[in-house]
Design a protein around this motif. Structure first.
Motif, PDB file in Angstrom:
ATOM      1  N   GLN A  57       0.612  -1.355  -0.245  1.00 14.77           N
ATOM      2  CA  GLN A  57      -0.186  -0.088  -0.118  1.00 14.77           C
ATOM      3  C   GLN A  57       0.900   1.275   0.112  1.00 14.77           C
ATOM      4  O   GLN A  57       0.627   2.256  -0.642  1.00 14.77           O
ATOM      5  CB  GLN A  57      -0.828  -0.112   1.036  1.00 14.77           C
ATOM      6  N   ALA A  88      -6.150  -0.275  -5.356  1.00 17.45           N
ATOM      7  CA  ALA A  88      -6.787   0.906  -4.475  1.00 17.45           C
ATOM      8  C   ALA A  88      -5.966   1.988  -4.306  1.00 17.45           C
ATOM      9  O   ALA A  88      -6.332   3.239  -4.379  1.00 17.45           O
ATOM     10  CB  ALA A  88      -7.511   0.298  -3.254  1.00 17.45           C
ATOM     11  N   ALA A  89      -4.514   1.517  -3.781  1.00 18.50           N
ATOM     12  CA  ALA A  89      -3.584   2.540  -3.562  1.00 18.50           C
ATOM     13  C   ALA A  89      -3.296   3.271  -4.773  1.00 18.50           C
ATOM     14  O   ALA A  89      -2.955   4.692  -4.570  1.00 18.50           O
ATOM     15  CB  ALA A  89      -2.236   2.245  -2.768  1.00 18.50           C
ATOM     16  N   GLN A 109      -5.746   5.822  -5.586  1.00 19.60           N
ATOM     17  CA  GLN A 109      -6.013   6.970  -4.331  1.00 19.60           C
ATOM     18  C   GLN A 109      -4.737   7.962  -4.610  1.00 19.60           C
ATOM     19  O   GLN A 109      -4.831   9.020  -4.440  1.00 19.60           O
ATOM     20  CB  GLN A 109      -5.892   6.221  -2.850  1.00 19.60           C
ATOM     21  N   ALA A 110      -3.435   7.341  -5.122  1.00 22.92           N
ATOM     22  CA  ALA A 110      -2.356   7.881  -5.201  1.00 22.92           C
ATOM     23  C   ALA A 110      -2.326   8.728  -6.651  1.00 22.92           C
ATOM     24  O   ALA A 110      -1.554   9.634  -6.875  1.00 22.92           O
ATOM     25  CB  ALA A 110      -1.154   7.221  -5.066  1.00 22.92           C
TER      26      ALA A 110
END
Lengths: 252, 252
Positions: free
Chosen positions: B94, B134-135, B138-139
């Protein structure tokens, strides 16, 4: 080698292990006569100790070797974070201690969902202090970072700091690339005399930092700082900053 | 803005939301007609989409704006980690995804306590892929890092890499300060052409890396590299490396 912090002003020839260290070294780690461990006393000196006597409820060790090795980041960095949910504070302090932070302040941000009431503050700070101490021992540090709570961003002790930055997600999105490099180049020039230089770095909670908070910080001499082009979670940004400072001030 | 990765080669005028994105955007995030989100297609282009129609089981969006913004670390970094206990792999992927890693390899080290048997490998990799995706969303990344398992350090795909380092705790203890700075200064000189440059960085499990493993890596062109004077936990060291690379190659 296992390292312990101790409140004695300094270590002389022999040491009777305090109860907490006896428990960890003898009961948990099963150390025996002849085994070595390290002690950091209040004078910040690291001393290697050798166990000379172990009984069922006490143990004695003698000084083997005293040395001093520069393991502290040559800059006093305070990480001030907006309160985040769940156990994020736990691991911010653990990782940032490994990476060299000197002080933590958790503040209630405008967008903080978590709340620490009086009772929770005490419980949380006690827990964080334990995590910080264990991480400092593991990281072989000679300073144990401190941790505090602030009711709002306006309660941060601004006057104590010669450098102040706020990590600003919008800066990352807009491609702000110069603030961190400028700060670091200033710090590198001051190097040598840099030990007493201090930096207060503010990070928002998950929800970010409000426009009013940004304005307050700008009015109080903070620089809006981007930490690269990728958007990091609230708990990752402080680690980026500390690693970048370590690389630039200790290795480059 | 919420970002989703999609397997389509490119985004044209309109898009019917795939089931997984429909679920997240409409059911979880409660987006409505007129709301915006971002799509990254296989061409790595970022497109802002606006919802034009939402029903109880489908939704359509139209292209609002296409742009390309450099958010990827200008160096293909692979983080190879010895298997660690508990959920450490979860958060290594993550955080390192937020920090720009391109590929992960988890290998069984001589001192690894954790084991991933065939069944566990599959389950673990599926879980890690979800966390990585997901990371990356998000990033605001345009690349989704990949993740693999290797039976031992000898199964790492060495030939694919132009630079190879191993983070070595003993190097930190002995005050090794030059290897990372030398690597980064080489990479900075190559900058511009650096996009295709690759780095394989090996990190031991909690127990560290064995003498035999170090010897194997040295024999195969790896540089033993210290990451500053403090001893970091196995899961913290990759983050230090990625943040230092980002600072030096993207900001300094």
């Amino acid at each position: 080698m296992q390292r312990y912090f101790i409140e004695l002003p300094e270590i002389n020839d022999t040491l009777e292990l305090p109860a907490a260290i006896y428990h960890h070294a003898i009961v948990v780690m099963r150390m025996k006569v002849g085994d070595y461990f390290e002690i950091v006393a209040a004078d910040k000196k690291v001393t290697t100790m050798q166990l000379t006597k172990v009984t069922s409820n006490s143990a004695t060790a003698r000084v083997d070797y005293k040395f001093k090795h520069a393991v502290e980041l040559p800059l006093q960095v305070t990480i001030a974070c907006g309160l985040s949910k769940k156990d994020k504070a736990d691991w911010i302090v653990q990782k940032a201690t490994e990476l060299g932070a000197r002080r933590f302040i958790f503040f209630r941000g405008d967008y903080s969902i978590a709340k620490w009431d009086k009772k929770k503050q005490e419980k949380k700070l006690t827990r964080l202090k334990k995590i910080i101490c264990a991480a400092a021992e593991q990281a072989h540090r000679v300073e144990v970072p401190t941790v505090h709570y602030a009711e709002s961003i306006k309660n941060l002790p601004l006057k104590e700091y010669s450098n102040k930055i706020v990590a600003y997600e919008e800066a990352a999105k807009q491609g702000e690339k110069t603030a961190l490099a400028s700060l670091i180049s200033k710090l590198r020039e001051e190097k040598g005399s840099v030990t007493d230089t201090s930096l207060l770095a503010v990070f928002g909670p998950e929800g970010g930092i409000s426009t009013a908070e940004v304005q307050y910080l700008k009015d109080n001499g903070f620089t809006l700082t981007g930490l690269g082009p990728r958007i990091m979670r609230a708990e990752t940004a402080p680690l980026y900053l500390l690693a970048a400072l370590s690389y630039a001030l200790e290795l480059a």
